[in-house]
Every structure is written in structure tokens, then in C-alpha cells.
Motif scaffolding. Sequence first.
Motif, mmCIF file in Angstrom:
data_model
loop_
_atom_site.group_PDB
_atom_site.id
_atom_site.type_symbol
_atom_site.label_atom_id
_atom_site.label_comp_id
_atom_site.label_asym_id
_atom_site.label_seq_id
_atom_site.Cartn_x
_atom_site.Cartn_y
_atom_site.Cartn_z
ATOM 1 N N ARG A 65 43.515 40.647 40.701
ATOM 2 C CA ARG A 65 42.145 39.942 40.968
ATOM 3 C C ARG A 65 41.299 40.737 39.824
ATOM 4 O O ARG A 65 41.392 41.704 39.626
ATOM 5 N N PRO A 66 40.465 39.661 39.326
ATOM 6 C CA PRO A 66 39.406 40.337 38.402
ATOM 7 C C PRO A 66 38.620 41.497 39.106
ATOM 8 O O PRO A 66 38.242 41.341 40.172
ATOM 9 N N PRO A 67 38.000 42.298 38.092
ATOM 10 C CA PRO A 67 37.333 43.468 38.859
ATOM 11 C C PRO A 67 36.075 43.091 39.548
ATOM 12 O O PRO A 67 35.451 43.578 40.216
ATOM 13 N N HIS A 68 35.421 41.858 39.048
ATOM 14 C CA HIS A 68 34.264 41.156 39.741
ATOM 15 C C HIS A 68 34.327 40.631 41.148
ATOM 16 O O HIS A 68 33.451 40.065 41.834
ATOM 17 N N TYR A 69 35.441 40.814 41.825
ATOM 18 C CA TYR A 69 35.766 40.252 42.994
ATOM 19 C C TYR A 69 35.363 41.371 44.121
ATOM 20 O O TYR A 69 35.562 42.222 44.141
#
Length: 76
Positions: free
Chosen positions: A72-76
Motif C-alpha cells: 500500500r502506498p504510504p498515504h493510505y
Amino acid sequence: MTAGEIPEDDAAGRIARLEEHVAHQANAIEELSDQIAEQWRVTEQLRSKLDRLTERFLALEEGAAEAPAITRPPHY
């Protein structure tokens, strides 16, 4: 002439027919040999191409196996 003898005219005709038959068979054998040689050449080309494609596929498969895991991308 005895019962087992063939008249000379008939013998010459039979020999001529046999020679013609042998000539046709020799021609057919030569044509078949040429076809087999051509098919062998094509088979070797296809085998070489298959080997190259197999190597490329395996290389691509190795590259795909080394791809980073999907996270998952860090902004989730």
C-alpha cells in the motif's frame, strides 16, 4: 522354343518397361529425398527459434519474479 521361354520381342518389351519403371522410381526417390532435406531445414529453423523464444521467456519470467511486492502506498 520351349514352354518356359519368352519370345525375344516380349523379353525386350518387358525389359524396356522394367527400365522405365526403375527410372520413374529413381525420380520419385530423388524428389522425396529433396523434400525430406527441405523439411529437415525448416525443422531445424523452427527448433532454433523455439530455443531462442524459450530463453527469452525464461529471462522475462526471472525478471518478473524479482519485481518488488505490491504494497500500500504510504498515504493510505
